[in-house]
Write a protein that holds these residues in place. Structure first.
Motif, PDB file in Angstrom:
ATOM      1  N   ALA A 397       2.501 -35.955 -10.808  1.00  0.00           N
ATOM      2  CA  ALA A 397       3.434 -36.258 -11.890  1.00  0.00           C
ATOM      3  C   ALA A 397       4.677 -35.380 -11.780  1.00  0.00           C
ATOM      4  N   LYS A 398       4.497 -34.163 -11.288  1.00  0.00           N
ATOM      5  CA  LYS A 398       5.626 -33.240 -11.158  1.00  0.00           C
ATOM      6  C   LYS A 398       6.669 -33.792 -10.191  1.00  0.00           C
ATOM      7  N   TYR A 399       6.225 -34.358  -9.067  1.00  0.00           N
ATOM      8  CA  TYR A 399       7.165 -34.908  -8.091  1.00  0.00           C
ATOM      9  C   TYR A 399       7.994 -36.041  -8.710  1.00  0.00           C
ATOM     10  N   LEU A 400       7.349 -36.949  -9.402  1.00  0.00           N
ATOM     11  CA  LEU A 400       8.081 -38.059 -10.025  1.00  0.00           C
ATOM     12  C   LEU A 400       9.029 -37.553 -11.099  1.00  0.00           C
ATOM     13  N   SER A 401       8.612 -36.501 -11.809  1.00  0.00           N
ATOM     14  CA  SER A 401       9.480 -35.911 -12.826  1.00  0.00           C
ATOM     15  C   SER A 401      10.724 -35.289 -12.196  1.00  0.00           C
ATOM     16  N   VAL A 402      10.558 -34.666 -11.026  1.00  0.00           N
ATOM     17  CA  VAL A 402      11.716 -34.085 -10.329  1.00  0.00           C
ATOM     18  C   VAL A 402      12.694 -35.184  -9.916  1.00  0.00           C
ATOM     19  N   LEU A 403      12.177 -36.295  -9.388  1.00  0.00           N
ATOM     20  CA  LEU A 403      13.056 -37.420  -9.051  1.00  0.00           C
ATOM     21  C   LEU A 403      13.813 -37.894 -10.284  1.00  0.00           C
ATOM     22  N   GLU A 404      13.102 -37.970 -11.395  1.00  0.00           N
ATOM     23  CA  GLU A 404      13.734 -38.410 -12.645  1.00  0.00           C
ATOM     24  C   GLU A 404      14.843 -37.455 -13.059  1.00  0.00           C
ATOM     25  N   GLN A 405      14.568 -36.154 -12.997  1.00  0.00           N
ATOM     26  CA  GLN A 405      15.558 -35.161 -13.407  1.00  0.00           C
ATOM     27  C   GLN A 405      16.774 -35.161 -12.487  1.00  0.00           C
ATOM     28  N   ALA A 421       1.924 -50.139  -4.917  1.00  0.00           N
ATOM     29  CA  ALA A 421       1.448 -49.275  -5.991  1.00  0.00           C
ATOM     30  C   ALA A 421       1.937 -47.856  -5.793  1.00  0.00           C
ATOM     31  N   ILE A 422       2.154 -47.165  -6.916  1.00  0.00           N
ATOM     32  CA  ILE A 422       2.410 -45.727  -6.921  1.00  0.00           C
ATOM     33  C   ILE A 422       1.367 -45.107  -7.840  1.00  0.00           C
ATOM     34  N   TYR A 423       0.706 -44.044  -7.365  1.00  0.00           N
ATOM     35  CA  TYR A 423      -0.308 -43.358  -8.151  1.00  0.00           C
ATOM     36  C   TYR A 423       0.138 -41.936  -8.451  1.00  0.00           C
ATOM     37  N   SER A 424      -0.129 -41.501  -9.664  1.00  0.00           N
ATOM     38  CA  SER A 424       0.301 -40.184 -10.116  1.00  0.00           C
ATOM     39  C   SER A 424      -0.866 -39.480 -10.780  1.00  0.00           C
ATOM     40  N   THR A 425      -1.076 -38.218 -10.421  1.00  0.00           N
ATOM     41  CA  THR A 425      -2.107 -37.426 -11.083  1.00  0.00           C
ATOM     42  C   THR A 425      -1.735 -35.954 -10.995  1.00  0.00           C
ATOM     43  N   GLY A 426      -2.632 -35.087 -11.448  1.00  0.00           N
ATOM     44  CA  GLY A 426      -2.369 -33.648 -11.467  1.00  0.00           C
ATOM     45  C   GLY A 426      -2.022 -33.151 -12.852  1.00  0.00           C
ATOM     46  N   SER A 427      -1.305 -33.955 -13.613  1.00  0.00           N
ATOM     47  CA  SER A 427      -0.952 -33.664 -14.998  1.00  0.00           C
ATOM     48  C   SER A 427      -0.502 -34.979 -15.630  1.00  0.00           C
ATOM     49  N   PRO A 428      -0.451 -35.046 -16.971  1.00  0.00           N
ATOM     50  CA  PRO A 428      -0.051 -36.302 -17.608  1.00  0.00           C
ATOM     51  C   PRO A 428       1.373 -36.710 -17.220  1.00  0.00           C
ATOM     52  N   LEU A 429       1.572 -38.000 -17.013  1.00  0.00           N
ATOM     53  CA  LEU A 429       2.889 -38.548 -16.685  1.00  0.00           C
ATOM     54  C   LEU A 429       3.588 -38.922 -17.987  1.00  0.00           C
ATOM     55  N   ALA A 430       4.768 -38.364 -18.198  1.00  0.00           N
ATOM     56  CA  ALA A 430       5.489 -38.591 -19.453  1.00  0.00           C
ATOM     57  C   ALA A 430       5.917 -40.050 -19.581  1.00  0.00           C
ATOM     58  N   PRO A 431       5.966 -40.590 -20.818  1.00  0.00           N
ATOM     59  CA  PRO A 431       6.421 -41.973 -20.998  1.00  0.00           C
ATOM     60  C   PRO A 431       7.785 -42.245 -20.380  1.00  0.00           C
ATOM     61  N   SER A 432       8.699 -41.289 -20.466  1.00  0.00           N
ATOM     62  CA  SER A 432      10.032 -41.505 -19.897  1.00  0.00           C
ATOM     63  C   SER A 432       9.968 -41.649 -18.386  1.00  0.00           C
ATOM     64  N   PHE A 434       7.380 -42.937 -16.708  1.00  0.00           N
ATOM     65  CA  PHE A 434       6.909 -44.301 -16.475  1.00  0.00           C
ATOM     66  C   PHE A 434       8.115 -45.239 -16.389  1.00  0.00           C
ATOM     67  N   ALA A 435       8.986 -45.167 -17.389  1.00  0.00           N
ATOM     68  CA  ALA A 435      10.148 -46.056 -17.426  1.00  0.00           C
ATOM     69  C   ALA A 435      11.067 -45.809 -16.238  1.00  0.00           C
ATOM     70  N   PHE A 436      11.251 -44.524 -15.884  1.00  0.00           N
ATOM     71  CA  PHE A 436      12.097 -44.191 -14.735  1.00  0.00           C
ATOM     72  C   PHE A 436      11.576 -44.830 -13.459  1.00  0.00           C
ATOM     73  N   VAL A 437      10.251 -44.755 -13.229  1.00  0.00           N
ATOM     74  CA  VAL A 437       9.674 -45.305 -12.001  1.00  0.00           C
ATOM     75  C   VAL A 437       9.978 -46.794 -11.888  1.00  0.00           C
ATOM     76  N   TYR A 438       9.906 -47.513 -13.005  1.00  0.00           N
ATOM     77  CA  TYR A 438      10.154 -48.956 -12.942  1.00  0.00           C
ATOM     78  C   TYR A 438      11.643 -49.296 -12.818  1.00  0.00           C
ATOM     79  N   LYS A 439      12.521 -48.312 -13.020  1.00  0.00           N
ATOM     80  CA  LYS A 439      13.946 -48.502 -12.745  1.00  0.00           C
ATOM     81  C   LYS A 439      14.302 -48.091 -11.317  1.00  0.00           C
TER      82      LYS A 439
END
Length: 694
Positions: A397-405, A421-432, A434-439
């Motif tokens: 989740a941290k990696y996807l959050s960094v891309l988002e930031q 498919a993209i899979y995320s684990t290690g910590s909860p994935l924030a709702p924002s 989720f939306a970022f990944v689909y954009k």
């Protein structure tokens, strides 16, 4: 190559807030084409049932436990030399752990190298190894041959059933080969990443006394080579039972001489020492150990968790084939180290005939124009997915959050036309996020926020092609996993949507077969069955959305031992993180939220630590805004009593925040910090804060 970062498109002013928790973001365009749909249909037909949807299938799977797992064995294909006589004893308890598939004889490695129920092109890729600078491919024929030779060399060194072989290795082809060769012999594999310090390695390996150590001579990360043989020398000195140290050349430009390491032999010479014999597989009972994994060790020596062959194999095959839709032709890349349980999950994709892609290096570097070099690239992982036709990409989740930031949008320059498919684990994935990944990624993908853990080497909360993806939620519970949310009194609050402890109330095959050591049984019971006797207590705090009587959207709220409870109101730290990091992006880089109750204090104070972005001050005005947002979006009871800036946030090597250790420090406890904490030096700041704060 380096690329310009493309900012995400600005949505129209009237666009709905797709980052809101629970917003539907995806549905499979043709669910009838999935293996999960085929499995549901087969179960309905065979047992004369009417199972209209996934919740109905899940309900059947947890109320007909032996029948379900027997069907998974048949449908996904388990290769065994002797068939089982019984899936599970009648009325089997969850503790003591029952025997699964009694009477069967099988080998874990054989099931990965010769997938049953799958038609393979033997010359197609089985494994692709990638680094910041290189790409290497092994066909199924080549992988089996490499395992044959390595197995023969281990056998020549006297390795036999039950011996332990440890890997101090990166996520590369030789690590996979060494593991498969080890388990082919009936020995037990354990892996530790080379970025782990000497103390962290010895805390783990001293307990299990490996006979052979397989190690890299160096590591290449973020454009630089790092020697590790100095650490290996210290490790071997602390492990008197190690008889042989197999040194793998990495080409990382590492300095150091293996000659001074007791029992050291270079890989090439080691392989030459084996006999020219056929690839054979020791046929063993289903629960024979294959892996030893470790608890996080954030507050003491890690516990050694032993996982058996059939539990690991059948659970992974269920998840890969049914929940993920992996099949021959699929390509799975999971960004992980060899320590993390996700490495074991990744490698098991071989058992459904999929190609495994191992990546070792920084997720933000790509090969440079000059051979053997790498350059910064925010699109390194998406570019690798594009170049290698990856269908299933896993990360943290941290990696996807960094891309988002950073505003990185891969589809602005990469079609990613094979990605499913993209899979995320290690910590909860924030709702924002989720939306970022689909954009930022193709809208057709199944974004699977998943949860499970080292304890079960697999998943409790899984992806599912028959269900929609909703922001902030794990899609469902995995088949056969009878998970519930219980309150502190042991009452089931799953249907109410209230938060509770994640428990599992029925036996499942991927329970550990034990903890290593003479006191393993006592540690095992204390770890999972002390809180609620007779029920698996996982240590996570969760709630369910849209409960169906069997499953629902699962929301992860943090660890149970990190649950916040001011004025008797229980909530998870992720509720605070999701809100603060979304609402104060550009000002707050990260956050840590823990409860503090010191001796003599009647109630818990919530303390929120903020790691600020460079140049941003955590002044009174910002603190007021943070508290105001939490009060508005959550409640007055959620508002932290203390909000303060911190220089750094302690994390494990997998990026998980070390909430428990900080909480114990603030509460005035003496805490032994385990080597799993990647940045333990920052904890001194928290100790000083605890000493001086009111």
């Amino acid at each position: 190559m380096a690329v310009d970062i493309v900012p995400p498109p600005t949505p129209p002013a009237t666009a709905p807030d797709t980052s809101a928790a629970g917003t539907k973001l995806w549905e499979h365009p043709s669910p009838s084409s999935t293996a999960m749909c085929g499995f549901l249909s087969d179960i309905s037909t065979k047992f004369n049932l009417s199972l209209p949807d996934y919740p109905a299938l899940h309900a059947w799977s947890i109320t007909h436990v032996p029948e379900f797992w027997g069907e998974v064995w048949a449908y996904t294909g388990i290769r065994a030399s002797t068939e089982y006589t019984e899936v599970l004893p009648p009325d089997a308890p969850i503790f003591p752990r029952p025997e699964w598939f009694a009477g069967a004889r099988l080998n874990f490695a054989e099931n990965l190298l010769f997938p049953a129920n799958r038609s393979l092109d033997e010359d197609s890729p089985a494994l692709i190894a990638a680094t910041e600078t290189s790409r290497t491919t092994l066909s199924w024929v080549e992988l089996r041959e490499r395992v044959r030779i390595f197995r023969a060399a281990l056998r020549a060194r006297g390795v036999t059933v039950g011996d332990r072989v440890a890997g101090y290795v990166g996520n590369h082809a030789e690590a996979v080969v060494a593991m498969l060769a080890t388990t082919a012999l009936g020995a037990v594999w354990t892996g530790v990443s080379p970025d782990t310090g000497v103390t962290g390695v010895l805390e783990r390996l001293r307990q299990i006394e490996p006979r052979v150590l397989v190690c890299d001579d160096g590591a290449y990360y973020n454009g630089r080579g790092h020697g590790v043989l100095g650490k290996v020398t210290e490790i071997v000195d602390g492990l008197p039972g190690v008889e042989c140290v197999v040194v793998i050349p990495t080409g990382a430009g590492a300095e150091g001489d293996a000659a001074g390491i007791r029992g050291a032999v270079r890989l090439e010479a080691f392989l030459e020492g084996g006999e020219d014999e056929d690839l054979a597989f020791e046929q063993l009972p289903p629960d024979h150990p294959v892996y030893i994994l470790y608890s996080s060790g954030t507050t003491g020596a890690p516990k050694c968790i032993v996982h058996g062959a059939i539990g690991t194999l059948i659970q992974h095959k269920k998840e890969h084939a049914l929940h993920c839709g992996l099949r021959p032709g699929s390509r799975m890349l999971y960004f992980t180290t060899a320590t993390w349980m996700m490495w074991h999950w990744l490698v098991s994709a071989l058992a459904v005939g999929a190609t495994v892609v191992c990546y070792d290096g920084s997720p933000f570097r790509s090969p440079g124009e000059e051979e053997g070099t790498s350059v910064p690239d925010d699109l390194a992982m998406p570019r690798l997915c594009q170049d290698l036709d990856v269908t299933h990409f896993g990360t943290s989740a941290k990696y996807l959050s960094v891309l988002e930031q950073r505003g990185v949008v891969p589809t602005a320059s990469l079609p990613l036309n094979k990605l499913e498919a993209i899979y995320s684990t290690g910590s909860p994935l924030a709702p924002s996020t989720f939306a970022f990944v689909y954009k930022a990624f193709p809208a057709r993908i199944n974004l699977g926020s998943i949860t499970g853990g080292t304890d079960i080497i697999s998943l409790f909360g899984a992806p599912c092609p028959l269900l929609p993806v909703r922001a902030g939620e794990i899609q469902c519970l995995g088949l056969g996993m009878a998970v519930r949310a219980w309150d502190g009194d042991g009452a089931d609050v799953s249907a109410s949507g209230e938060a509770g402890d994640l428990v599992c109330v029925a036996p499942f095959p991927c329970q550990p077969v034990g903890f290593w050591g003479p006191d393993g049984t006592e540690k095992y019971q204390a770890a999972y069955f002390e809180r609620f006797p007779g029920v698996w207590h996982h240590g996570d705090y969760v709630r369910f959305e849209r409960w169906t009587g069997s499953t629902g959207g699962l929301v992860m709220l943090g660890r149970s031992d990190g649950v916040l409870k001011p004025a008797g109101v229980r909530f998870g730290s992720s509720e605070i993180y999701n809100l603060v990091l979304k609402g104060f992006g550009g000002e707050v880089a990260d956050a840590l939220c823990v409860g503090r109750r010191r001796e003599g204090e009647g109630d818990e104070t919530v303390v929120l630590f903020l790691r600020m972005e460079p140049g941003v001050e955590c002044d009174e005005e910002l603190v007021d805004r943070v508290k105001g947002l939490i009060r508005k979006e959550l409640s007055a009871r959620h508002v932290p009593g203390v909000v303060v800036a911190c220089p750094d946030i302690p994390v494990t090597s997998n990026g998980k925040k070390v909430e428990t250790a900080v909480k114990q420090i603030l509460c005035g406890m003496e805490v032994k910090i385990g080597a799993a904490v990647a940045n333990p030096e920052c904890l001194e700041w928290y100790r000083e804060f605890a000493r001086t704060s009111a």
